[in-house]
Design a protein around this motif. Structure first.
Motif, PDB file in Angstrom:
ATOM      1  N   LEU A 224     -11.191  -5.636  -7.183  1.00 33.77           N
ATOM      2  CA  LEU A 224      -9.908  -6.190  -6.757  1.00 33.77           C
ATOM      3  C   LEU A 224     -10.017  -7.696  -6.535  1.00 33.77           C
ATOM      4  O   LEU A 224      -9.157  -8.465  -6.994  1.00 33.77           O
ATOM      5  N   GLN A 225     -11.084  -8.116  -5.875  1.00 36.05           N
ATOM      6  CA  GLN A 225     -11.261  -9.544  -5.582  1.00 36.05           C
ATOM      7  C   GLN A 225     -11.423 -10.338  -6.881  1.00 36.05           C
ATOM      8  O   GLN A 225     -10.832 -11.413  -7.053  1.00 36.05           O
TER       9      GLN A 225
ATOM     10  N   TYR B 122     -14.591  -0.906  -5.594  1.00 38.14           N
ATOM     11  CA  TYR B 122     -13.154  -1.162  -5.670  1.00 38.14           C
ATOM     12  C   TYR B 122     -12.820  -2.535  -5.086  1.00 38.14           C
ATOM     13  O   TYR B 122     -12.071  -3.312  -5.677  1.00 38.14           O
ATOM     14  N   ASP B 123     -13.370  -2.840  -3.911  1.00 35.36           N
ATOM     15  CA  ASP B 123     -13.097  -4.129  -3.261  1.00 35.36           C
ATOM     16  C   ASP B 123     -13.565  -5.290  -4.140  1.00 35.36           C
ATOM     17  O   ASP B 123     -12.876  -6.310  -4.268  1.00 35.36           O
TER      18      ASP B 123
ATOM     19  N   SER C  12       2.055  -3.981  -6.671  1.00 35.88           N
ATOM     20  CA  SER C  12       1.067  -3.606  -7.688  1.00 35.88           C
ATOM     21  C   SER C  12       1.610  -2.458  -8.518  1.00 35.88           C
ATOM     22  O   SER C  12       2.406  -1.645  -8.033  1.00 35.88           O
TER      23      SER C  12
ATOM     24  N   SER D 168     -10.320  -9.516  -9.836  1.00 37.69           N
ATOM     25  CA  SER D 168      -9.063  -9.527 -10.594  1.00 37.69           C
ATOM     26  C   SER D 168      -8.098 -10.560 -10.041  1.00 37.69           C
ATOM     27  O   SER D 168      -7.331 -11.170 -10.786  1.00 37.69           O
TER      28      SER D 168
ATOM     29  N   SER E  53      -1.607  -6.519 -10.385  1.00 36.52           N
ATOM     30  CA  SER E  53      -1.008  -7.034  -9.152  1.00 36.52           C
ATOM     31  C   SER E  53      -0.164  -8.277  -9.435  1.00 36.52           C
ATOM     32  O   SER E  53      -0.474  -9.075 -10.328  1.00 36.52           O
TER      33      SER E  53
ATOM     34  N   ASP F 293       0.792  -1.233   0.000  1.00 35.94           N
ATOM     35  CA  ASP F 293       0.000   0.000   0.000  1.00 35.94           C
ATOM     36  C   ASP F 293       0.822   1.278   0.000  1.00 35.94           C
ATOM     37  O   ASP F 293       0.267   2.378   0.076  1.00 35.94           O
TER      38      ASP F 293
ATOM     39  N   MET G 212      -5.058  -1.093 -12.428  1.00 33.66           N
ATOM     40  CA  MET G 212      -4.246  -1.750 -11.408  1.00 33.66           C
ATOM     41  C   MET G 212      -3.855  -3.156 -11.869  1.00 33.66           C
ATOM     42  O   MET G 212      -4.708  -3.937 -12.299  1.00 33.66           O
TER      43      MET G 212
ATOM     44  N   LYS H  56      -5.154 -10.564 -13.302  1.00 32.86           N
ATOM     45  CA  LYS H  56      -4.855  -9.802 -12.074  1.00 32.86           C
ATOM     46  C   LYS H  56      -4.919  -8.295 -12.337  1.00 32.86           C
ATOM     47  O   LYS H  56      -4.210  -7.502 -11.725  1.00 32.86           O
TER      48      LYS H  56
END
Length: 806
Positions: A255-256, A251-252, A299, A258, A288, A214, A286, A264
Motif C-alpha cells: 500500500l505504501q 499489505y502495508d 479505493s 503504491s 486508490s 475503509d 486495489m 496508486k
C-alpha cells in the motif's frame, strides 16, 4: 412486627428515591424551558426584521406597479441574472436587459406571457409549482425547460416570490432566472457515463468494491454472488470484516509503495469468508484516489476468484513437501542421479546404510561413480559389485531385488529405475534396503518349517490341505489314521470322493466350501464314512488358504474325531426326553393326587359342618371348639394341597405374553383379598405396562400383598408399591410397616414349606411359588427388614420375555 418495620423502611427509601428523581426531572425541565424561550425570542426578532425588509421591498414594487410604464427601479437594473416581474396571469410586467437578451422578448414592444414559453413536458409541473407559489408566497429552485423566441430550448432555474398590496393580497410575482442548460447537459452526460460504467461494473466477471474510509459503499453483482451477502449487508462492514490477509505486513508495504508511485495500484491475495461459512481466495487489485491533502479519498477493489488455482497450488506444494519429507524419512536408502551420474538427491537412510558422515544435502552435485570407487571396500566382492552397477546403468532397464553382500555380513537389496521424459533419458533412481534380517529370518523360517512339519505330522489332530478344486495337497499321519488310508493313497485325490459324507451333512459341507471361497474361517460338525465303512463324527475347523496376491487358492482343515462325545450327546438327549416324559407323568400324578386328596377332605368338611349344625345346641364349648379346629385344619390342608399343585406346575406352564397393566392387577387384588380395616394399599406412582403373563403377575403380587396386610400390628397400617426400570429389567418393591422378619428367615421363607413362627394360616408355599415365577422371568427376589419397623420385598422381571415352556 419486624416485617412491618422492614416494609416501612423500604417504603421510605422508595419515597426518597422518587422525590430525588422528580427533583432532577424538574431541574431539566426548567433548563429546557429557558432554552426554548431564548430560541423563540431570537426567532421572533429574526421574523420581525424579515417582515420589515419585505414590507419595504413590497412598497417599492407596489409603487413601481402603480406607475406602469416607468423604468425599472435602479436596484433591479444592476442585477446580472435575468430578472422578471409578472402579474398573476404570468404576463410580464417588467424585465431587465439580461432577461430581454436571454428570452429574446421585449415586453415594451410586445406582450409576453411566461406560461406560453414553457416546454410542453414541463407544463403540468409548472402549474403545480405556481400553486405552491400562491400558497407559500415563495418558490425556490424551480427548474424547467423553456423555448426562447428564436426556438432555442433552455433549462432554467427560477427563485420567485409574491408581491402583495396594502391589503395583503398578491398582485404580482418577481423572480430571478438562471440559465442551467450547460449544467443539465453536463449532468446528463455524467449520468450516461455513470450508467455505462455501472453496466460494465455490474456485468464484469470480477467482483468490484468501492471503499470509502475503509467501509464498503458499493458492490457489484459478481462480488455479491461470490460471497452470498446482499449489498445492504456489505455496506455495514469493511473489507477486513469479510476477509483476512496471510501477511498484513506485506499489505502495508504494498500500500505504501503504491501511494508513492503514479499508478496508486497494487495486488494481493485475500482469503474471503462467504456468508454460508465457506471461504474463497481472491486476487485483490486495489486502486486508490487521493484528496488534496494526499490522503486516500476512496479505493476501488477488483477481486478475481482464484480459489481453484490457490487450492491446486497448495496441494502441489503440500505434495512436494510430503514427497520430500517421505523420501527423507524413508527406511529405504534413496539415491537419484542425473545422466552424468551426478547426485541430484540422497536421503539420510542412504547415508546411514553406507556410513556416510556428511548430510544428504551436501552430496548434491558429487560424481557418484567416483564415490562408489571410494566405498567399494565395503562390498564382499568389490570388483564384481562395481561391474554389476556399470552393467545395469548401461542397459537402462528396470532391475528389482538385486542382492549385494557386504564385508560386514550385511545384505543389501537394491532396485534400479531409469527415468525417461518421452524418449529422452533423464537419469536413474537407486533404492537400497537392508534385508539382512529378512534373509536370516527366511533361513530361520526354513528351520522352523522343518521343526513344525514334524510336529504337525505327529499331532493327534488330522490336518488336510487342499487346492481350489478340492484336490488333496498334504495330509498328516493323524488324518491318515483317522480315515484309514495312507498319505500316498490320499495326496492327489479329490477330498470329497475319498471322504464320503453322510447324506445329512452334504448341505452343510456345500455351505462351508462357499465360505472358504469367500475367505471365511469356520468350524462345523460332519458325519463321514471311513475306509472300513464305519460311521464317524468329526469336528472340522476350516480356513481359506491365500496366495501372495491375497487370492483364495484352497483351504486347510483340522479334523477332530468327536464320535465318543457325539454318542454321549445322543445318550443325553435320550435321557432328557425320558426326564421330560417323567416330569409330565409326575404333573399328571400331582393333579390326580390333588383331586384324590381333596375329595375325602371335602367329605370330612361336610361331615364336620353337619355335626356343627345338628349338635351346636347340645355340645359344650370344648366340643364346638374341636369342631371349629377340625374345619380350620381341613381348610389348611386344602390350601396346602392347592399350593403344592401350583408350585409343581409353575415351571411347566406356558406363559402368555401380552401387555399387562400392573395398576389394574393391583386394583383387582385389592378387591378379592382380605384387607384389615386399619390397613391401606397405595402405589407411590403410576405403575408401568409390562409384557408378561397376567395370571402369573396377578399370582405374584397377590402373594406379596396377602402376606403384607395380615402382618401389620400398627394402628395405621400401610403397604406401598413402587417400581423403577433399566434397559433389561423392571424392579418392583412392596413395603409395609408391619412386624418385620428376623434375618435368619430372609433366605428360608422362599423355600417350600418354610414359614415364620407357628402361624397356622401359612402353608409355607406362597413365597416359594413367587420365587419360581420370578426365576421364570430371569429375575431376582430379596428383602430388607427391621423387627418392629416393617419389611420391603424387592423383585425384578426381565423385559420382553419370549413364550417358552420350562
Amino acid at each position: 412486627m419486624k416485617t412491618a418495620q422492614k416494609l416501612s423502611s423500604l417504603s421510605s427509601k422508595m419515597d426518597n428515591n422518587e422525590i430525588s428523581i422528580l427533583k432532577r426531572a424538574l431541574v431539566r425541565e426548567k433548563k429546557a424551558r429557558k432554552t426554548a424561550e431564548n430560541l423563540l425570542e431570537n426567532k421572533a426578532k429574526d421574523l420581525y426584521d424579515a417582515s420589515l425588509h419585505l414590507k419595504e421591498a413590497n412598497g417599492r414594487l407596489e409603487t413601481m406597479l402603480n406607475n406602469k410604464g416607468t423604468r425599472i427601479d435602479s436596484a433591479f437594473v444592476n442585477i446580472i441574472d435575468p430578472y422578471v416581474v409578472m402579474d398573476m396571469m404570468t404576463n410580464v410586467l417588467n424585465m431587465n436587459s439580461s432577461a430581454k437578451e436571454f428570452l429574446g422578448y421585449d415586453h415594451t414592444k410586445e406582450d409576453v406571457c411566461l406560461s406560453d414559453i414553457v416546454h410542453p413536458d414541463y407544463v403540468e409541473y409548472t402549474a403545480e409549482s405556481f400553486q405552491t407559489l400562491l400558497k407559500v408566497g415563495m418558490l425556490k429552485n424551480y427548474s424547467a425547460k423553456i423555448i426562447t423566441k428564436n426556438d432555442e430550448e433552455k433549462y432554467v432555474n427560477i427563485n420567485a416570490s409574491l408581491i402583495y398590496n396594502e391589503s395583503g393580497n398578491p398582485i404580482a410575482a418577481q423572480g430571478v432566472i438562471r440559465d442551467i442548460t450547460q449544467e443539465v447537459e453536463i449532468r446528463k452526460l455524467l449520468e450516461s457515463q455513470k450508467k455505462q460504467q455501472d453496466i460494465i461494473v455490474e456485468n464484469s466477471s470480477l467482483g468490484i468494491l468501492l471503499i470509502v474510509k475503509d467501509k464498503i459503499v458499493k458492490a457489484n453483482k459478481s462480488f455479491i454472488d461470490l460471497l452470498g451477502y446482499s449489498e445492504v449487508e456489505l455496506k455495514k462492514v469493511s473489507i477486513n470484516d469479510i476477509s483476512s490477509l496471510e501477511d498484513s505486513t506485506l499489505y502495508d508495504d504494498l500500500l505504501q509503495k503504491s501511494l508513492e508511485n503514479d499508478t496508486k495500484k497494487f495486488s494481493i491475495v485475500r482469503k474471503f469468508h462467504k456468508k454460508n461459512g465457506d471461504t474463497l481466495y481472491g486476487k485483490t487489485s486495489m486502486s486508490s484516489v487521493l484528496d488534496s491533502k494526499g490522503e486516500i479519498e476512496y479505493s476501488v477493489a477488483m477481486i478475481e476468484d482464484i480459489t481453484h488455482e490457490k487450492i491446486s497450488e497448495e496441494k502441489l506444494k503440500a505434495s512436494e513437501e510430503r514427497l520430500a519429507k517421505l523420501i527423507k524419512n524413508l527406511q529405504t536408502g534413496i539415491l537419484l542421479e542425473d545422466p552424468n551420474r551426478k547426485i541430484v538427491l540422497a536421503n539420510k537412510k542412504f547415508c546411514d546404510l553406507f556410513g556416510i558422515s556428511v548430510s544428504p544435502d551436501s552430496l548434491k552435485g558429487i560424481n557418484s561413480e567416483q564415490s562408489t570407487h571410494k566405498y567399494k571396500r565395503m562390498f564382499l566382492e568389490p570388483e564384481m559389485a562395481l561391474n554389476r552397477i556399470s552393467d545395469v546403468i548401461e542397459k537402462k532397464e528396470v532391475v528389482t531385488a538385486d542382492e549385494m553382500e557386504l564385508l560386514d555380513g550385511r545384505t543389501f537389496e537394491r532396485d534400479y529405475i531409469p527415468l525417461f521424459n518421452g524418449s529422452e533419458y533423464q537419469g536413474h533412481l537407486w533404492s537400497y534396503s537392508d534385508v539382512t534380517l529378512r534373509k536370516n529370518y527366511r533361513k530361520n523360517l526354513e528351520i522352523q518349517k522343518e521343526k513344525y512339519g514334524s510336529i504337525i505330522a505327529n499331532m493327534n489332530l488330522g490336518l488336510v490341505e487342499v487346492d481350489g478344486d478340492g484336490n488333496i495337497l498334504m495330509v498328516n499321519q493323524s488324518f491318515s489314521d483317522m480315515i484309514g488310508y495312507t498319505s500316498d493313497e490320499l495326496i492327489g485325490k479329490n477330498v470329497y470322493e475319498t471322504m464320503p459324507i453322510i447324506s445329512e451333512g452334504e448341505d452343510e459341507l456345500k455351505q462351508q466350501n462357499k465360505k472358504r471361497e469367500e475367505g471365511i474361517s469356520d468350524s462345523y460338525e460332519v458325519a463321514v464314512k471311513i475306509a472300513n465303512g464305519e460311521k464317524r463324527f468329526w469336528l472340522v475347523s476350516g480356513a481359506p488358504r491365500f496366495d501372495d496376491a491375497g487370492n483364495v487358492v484352497g483351504s486347510i482343515g483340522i479334523h477332530l474325531d468327536i464320535t465318543a462325545q457325539k454318542h454321549l450327546e445322543l445318550q443325553k438327549e435320550t435321557l432328557l426326553k425320558e426326564l421330560e416324559s417323567s416330569n409330565k407323568g409326575l404333573q399328571e400324578y400331582a393333579h390326580i393326587v390333588s383331586h384324590d386328596l381333596k375329595s375325602p377332605l371335602r367329605s370330612v368338611s361336610a361331615l364336620a359342618t353337619w355335626l356343627y349344625d345338628d349338635y351346636k345346641d347340645t355340645l359344650d364349648e370344648t366340643g364346638l371348639y374341636n369342631l371349629k379346629m377340625m374345619q380350620e385344619k381341613i381348610e389348611g390342608m386344602d390350601k396346602l394341597i392347592t399350593g403344592i399343585l401350583k408350585y409343581s406346575t409353575v415351571n411347566s406352564d406356558v406363559f402368555d405374553h401380552t401387555e399387562v397393566d400392573v395398576n389394574e392387577v393391583i386394583q383387582e387384588i385389592k378387591e378379592i383379598i382380605y384387607i384389615p380395616e386399619h390397613v391401606s394399599i397405595k402405589t407411590k406412582k403410576k405403575l408401568p405396562l409390562i409384557k408378561a403373563d397376567k395370571t402369573k403377575i396377578h399370582q405374584l403380587f397377590q402373594n406379596f400383598l396377602s402376606n403384607a396386610v395380615v402382618n401389620i400390628d400398627k394402628k395405621e397400617g400401610l403397604v406401598e408399591i413402587d417400581y423403577k426400570e433399566d434397559e433389561t429389567h423392571w424392579e418392583f418393591s412392596i413395603k409395609d410397616n408391619g412386624v418385620g422378619i428376623p434375618k435368619e428367615y430372609h433366605e428360608k421363607i422362599f423355600q417350600i414349606f418354610q414359614s415364620i413362627g407357628n402361624k397356622e394360616r401359612s402353608t409355607g408355599i406362597g413365597l416359594s411359588i413367587v420365587k419360581r415365577i420370578i426365576d421364570r422371568y430371569h429375575g431376582k427376589v430379596w428383602l430388607q427388614s427391621a423387627i418392629g419397623e416393617g419389611t420391603t420385598f424387592y423383585f425384578t422381571l426381565q423385559k420382553e420375555q419370549k413364550n417358552k415352556k420350562g
